[in-house]
Design a protein around this motif. Structure first.
Motif, mmCIF file in Angstrom:
data_model
loop_
_atom_site.group_PDB
_atom_site.id
_atom_site.type_symbol
_atom_site.label_atom_id
_atom_site.label_comp_id
_atom_site.label_asym_id
_atom_site.label_seq_id
_atom_site.Cartn_x
_atom_site.Cartn_y
_atom_site.Cartn_z
ATOM 1 N N UNK A 1 3.101 7.245 17.319
ATOM 2 C CA UNK A 1 2.147 6.692 16.318
ATOM 3 C C UNK A 1 2.636 7.189 14.844
ATOM 4 N N UNK A 2 2.037 6.701 13.966
ATOM 5 C CA UNK A 2 2.451 7.026 12.570
ATOM 6 C C UNK A 2 2.407 8.609 12.412
ATOM 7 N N UNK A 3 1.541 9.212 12.949
ATOM 8 C CA UNK A 3 1.318 10.531 12.799
ATOM 9 C C UNK A 3 2.425 11.436 13.474
ATOM 10 N N UNK A 4 3.224 10.580 14.241
ATOM 11 C CA UNK A 4 4.438 11.222 14.731
ATOM 12 C C UNK A 4 5.756 10.945 13.953
ATOM 13 N N UNK A 5 5.640 10.340 12.712
ATOM 14 C CA UNK A 5 6.931 10.008 12.251
ATOM 15 C C UNK A 5 7.252 10.873 11.155
ATOM 16 N N UNK B 1 2.632 -0.217 -2.847
ATOM 17 C CA UNK B 1 2.104 -0.566 -1.746
ATOM 18 C C UNK B 1 2.896 0.507 -0.551
ATOM 19 N N UNK B 2 3.858 0.610 -0.621
ATOM 20 C CA UNK B 2 4.680 1.580 0.601
ATOM 21 C C UNK B 2 3.577 3.072 0.637
ATOM 22 N N UNK B 3 3.492 3.594 -0.700
ATOM 23 C CA UNK B 3 2.718 4.698 -0.794
ATOM 24 C C UNK B 3 1.538 4.767 -0.145
ATOM 25 N N UNK B 4 0.594 3.747 -0.762
ATOM 26 C CA UNK B 4 -0.404 3.525 -0.103
ATOM 27 C C UNK B 4 -0.577 3.348 1.399
ATOM 28 N N UNK B 5 0.063 2.839 1.762
ATOM 29 C CA UNK B 5 0.398 2.910 3.429
ATOM 30 C C UNK B 5 0.704 3.978 4.031
ATOM 31 N N UNK C 1 -0.834 8.264 7.417
ATOM 32 C CA UNK C 1 -0.289 9.448 7.605
ATOM 33 C C UNK C 1 -1.067 10.644 7.032
ATOM 34 N N UNK C 2 -2.287 10.298 6.380
ATOM 35 C CA UNK C 2 -2.912 11.459 5.789
ATOM 36 C C UNK C 2 -1.977 12.211 4.944
#
Length: 147
Positions: free
Chosen positions: A75-79, A101-105, A110-111
């Motif tokens: 998941x994104x938390x593993x990136x 938009x990249x930073x917002x995502x 990813x918190x």
């Protein structure tokens, strides 16, 4: 020795495997690499209202990264690393319309965790009209203290 497990994202991944002979993700042990994910829909369609839909295209690319990571149990938390490729809206800069938009995502998905990130401006991407592509590397199952 770990074996490489290759997967295709359901929908467009199966189509791309048939058309272009490549997979969307590979997992070797705890390490995951995915191919670049664009802002396409499940049927490889793109937002129709260019340029107004740039933010939608970027958000959809993040969704596609998430779907692809899930195929290999990540998941994104593993990136840990992100490479993003952008067709600039101005001649010599990627611009805040992409970056914000990249930073917002990143923050949404990813918190407090922040990956390493390389943002590249390119002249063109793999499909006509495509303006963003995101490729990530993940390490599955890291403990919180490693983050």
């Amino acid at each position: 020795m770990s074996n490489a497990i290759f997967t295709s994202t359901p929908g467009y991944g199966d189509t791309l495997l048939e058309m272009l002979h490549y997979r969307q993700a590979v997992r070797v042990g705890d390490r995951v690499e995915i191919s670049g994910q664009g802002g396409w829909g499940r049927d490889l369609s793109f937002p129709v209202s260019f340029p107004e839909a740039l933010d939608e295209e970027i958000v959809q690319a993040f969704e596609n990264v998430e779907r692809t990571l899930a195929t290999v149990g990540a998941s994104w938390t593993d990136v840990i690393a992100v490479d993003s490729y952008h067709v600039p809206t101005a001649a010599d800069t990627i611009g805040d319309d992409h970056t914000s938009v990249m930073v917002e995502q990143f923050r949404k998905r990813m918190g407090d965790r922040a990956p390493i990130w390389t943002q590249l401006g390119v002249a063109a991407l793999g499909a006509p009209g495509m303006r963003v592509e995101i490729r990530v590397t993940a390490l599955v199952g890291q403990s919180d203290e490693d983050r």
